[in-house]
Write an enzyme that holds these catalytic residues in place. Structure first.
Site, PDB file in Angstrom:
ATOM      1  N   THR A  72       0.835  -1.221   0.000  1.00 41.61           N
ATOM      2  CA  THR A  72       0.000   0.000   0.000  1.00 41.61           C
ATOM      3  C   THR A  72       0.861   1.258   0.000  1.00 41.61           C
ATOM      4  O   THR A  72       0.693   2.145  -0.832  1.00 41.61           O
ATOM      5  CB  THR A  72      -0.901   0.005   1.267  1.00 41.61           C
ATOM      6  OG1 THR A  72      -1.530  -1.265   1.363  1.00 41.61           O
ATOM      7  CG2 THR A  72      -1.951   1.089   1.195  1.00 41.61           C
TER       8      THR A  72
ATOM      9  N   ILE B 165       1.593  12.850   9.636  1.00 41.97           N
ATOM     10  CA  ILE B 165       1.841  14.004  10.523  1.00 41.97           C
ATOM     11  C   ILE B 165       3.341  14.172  10.748  1.00 41.97           C
ATOM     12  O   ILE B 165       4.013  13.230  11.141  1.00 41.97           O
ATOM     13  CB  ILE B 165       1.223  13.785  11.930  1.00 41.97           C
ATOM     14  CG1 ILE B 165      -0.230  13.373  11.837  1.00 41.97           C
ATOM     15  CG2 ILE B 165       1.386  15.022  12.795  1.00 41.97           C
ATOM     16  CD1 ILE B 165      -0.821  12.980  13.186  1.00 41.97           C
TER      17      ILE B 165
ATOM     18  N   LYS C 127       4.739   2.698  18.673  1.00 34.93           N
ATOM     19  CA  LYS C 127       4.790   4.151  18.486  1.00 34.93           C
ATOM     20  C   LYS C 127       5.014   4.858  19.822  1.00 34.93           C
ATOM     21  O   LYS C 127       5.728   5.863  19.891  1.00 34.93           O
ATOM     22  CB  LYS C 127       3.510   4.620  17.800  1.00 34.93           C
ATOM     23  CG  LYS C 127       3.415   4.074  16.355  1.00 34.93           C
ATOM     24  CD  LYS C 127       2.017   4.161  15.790  1.00 34.93           C
ATOM     25  CE  LYS C 127       1.961   3.688  14.339  1.00 34.93           C
ATOM     26  NZ  LYS C 127       0.579   3.535  13.848  1.00 34.93           N
TER      27      LYS C 127
ATOM     28  N   GLY D 149      -2.879   4.888   6.009  1.00 34.67           N
ATOM     29  CA  GLY D 149      -3.256   4.917   4.591  1.00 34.67           C
ATOM     30  C   GLY D 149      -2.054   5.217   3.709  1.00 34.67           C
ATOM     31  O   GLY D 149      -1.085   5.847   4.141  1.00 34.67           O
TER      32      GLY D 149
HETATM   33  N1  HSE Z   1      -2.219   0.237  11.159  1.00 36.39           N
HETATM   34  C1  HSE Z   1      -1.727   1.543  11.446  1.00 36.39           C
HETATM   35  C2  HSE Z   1      -2.895   2.390  11.942  1.00 36.39           C
HETATM   36  C3  HSE Z   1      -1.116   2.156  10.225  1.00 36.39           C
HETATM   37  O1  HSE Z   1      -4.045   1.932  11.888  1.00 36.39           O
HETATM   38  O2  HSE Z   1      -2.663   3.478  12.408  1.00 36.39           O
HETATM   39  C4  HSE Z   1      -0.205   3.305  10.511  1.00 36.39           C
HETATM   40  O3  HSE Z   1       0.928   2.913  11.224  1.00 36.39           O
END
Ligand code: HSE
Length: 427
Positions: free
Chosen positions: A12, A135, A204, A301
């Protein structure tokens, strides 16, 4: 002079990035003076249809070819996962090639080793797209705010779960249906359990905490709860009480060290993160001199993530052409990662109880014995199965847990239906 780009993976995000590098090459050149040429792209299947077309010989199913190709000056890694991505990134750095990656799992789990390898090679390792999709948040943390004493970072950093929670809260959409939509829209990870159980957000949180505080926080040290157990009823009760429920990544600087955690949380509706809807991500930073900052935008995305990566590619290509030595961007010092039990939290506890004299006093005693002070109590319904919602004042998490354990033992409590945390007021 053209800079040769090699890309590992064309799913993607990778597919979108390659298409943009090809289709918008002249725009990029006009704006930056750089000529970025896609020279090799490693894919899993050579026969699959792609959103871009490249000359014969550019596609390969052997990722090592991309690294070793002498015409590839800069490597973009968009395969995801720890391996073989980790080995390939290290090989690219060892070959003196800058690396741009969106791989939060890899950066979170092996950050210090990868940064050290980049520093040894004297080339940049950039990962703006690893947190918050489109971002800009990594560069502000590493550069703009490098001199700021950051106290706390709150983030909505998983688009899939925020999309699900928004659909559930606003339209009463069933969980499974909302998750299927998020997958359909290309937000979810290959294995969506990584989204809903908080693993993606924990990677994250690890990166945000490490960059904000300069102490490396391994993802294994991030306390984690996902949204799988969340009851739709609690979204409704929370809304009645003036809260939105969000899956939050929280990184805090505490007196004895730092802490990072991921869990669903009740946020007061007036908090800047409470109104963040759908797959949008947002990161709220509390600094000692800068006050409060909010960064928000598309968190998942192909297009937004590829846009952030394109910025990194341009940045790395500029450094490559400048030929100067790359100053190390991050340094991590020693520091303690505090156990979640010692972190101060506020609880929202929903109980199913019998509605008869003395019930409330026994429940209140369980909190009192654990030294947890009650802030608000609300009862819904009456009779055999009344619903009691209790919101506490701030206390160390371990004490709150002790109170909840005692509640489970009480014969007047039929069920501890939910235990959530309240964030963003009075902690
Ligand atoms: N799967 C992750 C989300 C994609 O839904 O935020 C971005 O890291």
């Amino acid at each position: 002079v053209a800079v040769g780009i090699g890309v590992l993976g064309a799913g993607t995000v990778g597919g979108t990035l390659v298409r943009r590098l090809i289709e918008q090459g002249s725009v990029i050149t006009a704006r930056t003076g750089l000529e970025l040429e896609v020279r090799r792209v490693a894919v899993r299947s050579l026969s699959k249809a792609r959103p871009f077309s490249v000359p014969a010989g550019v596609l390969t199913d052997r990722p090592e070819d991309v690294i070793s190709d002498p015409t590839v000056d800069l490597v973009v890694e968009v395969m995801g996962g720890r391996e073989p991505a980790g080995t390939l990134v290290l090989a690219a750095l060892a070959a003196g090639k800058p690396v741009v990656t969106a791989n939060k799992e890899l950066i979170a789990s092996r950050g210090p080793e990868l940064f050290a390898a980049a520093e040894r090679a004297g080339v940049p390792l950039l990962f703006e797209a690893a947190v918050g999709g489109g971002i800009p948040i990594i560069r502000p943390l590493m550069e703009t705010l490098a001199g700021e004493q950051i106290a706390r970072v709150l983030g909505i950093v998983n688009g899939t779960t925020n999309y699900i929670l928004t659909r559930m809260a606003e339209e009463g959409c069933p969980y499974g249906e909302a998750l299927a939509e998020a997958q359909e829209l290309g937000y979810a990870e290959a294995d969506p359990s990584d989204d809903v159980n908080g693993t993606d957000a924990a990677s994250k949180a690890s990166i945000l905490a490490s960059l904000a505080f300069g102490t490396w926080v391994d993802p294994m040290q991030v306390y984690r709860e996902g949204i799988e157990e969340l009851q739709p009823a609690d979204l409704v009760f929370a809304a009645d009480l003036g809260y939105a429920v969000k899956l939050l990544a929280i990184a805090e600087r505490l007196p004895g060290g730092v802490s990072a955690r991921v869990h669903p949380a009740l946020l007061p509706v007036e908090h800047p993160l409470a109104g963040v809807r759908g797959a949008t991500n947002a990161v709220f930073i509390e600094g000692s001199s800068i006050g409060e900052l909010v960064f928000s935008g598309p968190g998942a995305g192909g297009e937004p993530t590829a846009a952030a990566m394109l910025g990194d590619v341009i940045d790395a290509a500029r450094e490559l052409l400048a030929g100067s030595e790359v100053a190390p961007s991050v340094r991590f010092g020693p520091g303690e990662v505090i156990d979640f039990g010692e972190v101060v939290t506020r609880l929202y506890v929903r109980l199913e109880v019998e509605d008869r004299p003395g019930v409330l006093s026994r429940i209140a005693s369980a909190f009192a014995e654990a030294s947890v002070s009650i802030c608000a109590v609300r009862q819904e319904g009456r009779g055999d199965r009344a619903m009691l919602i209790i919101v506490t004042h701030a206390a160390p998490e371990a004490q709150g847990r002790r109170a909840v354990e005692s509640l489970r033992q009480l014969d007047v409590v039929q069920d501890v239906a939910a235990v959530l945390r309240v964030v963003g007021e009075g902690e």
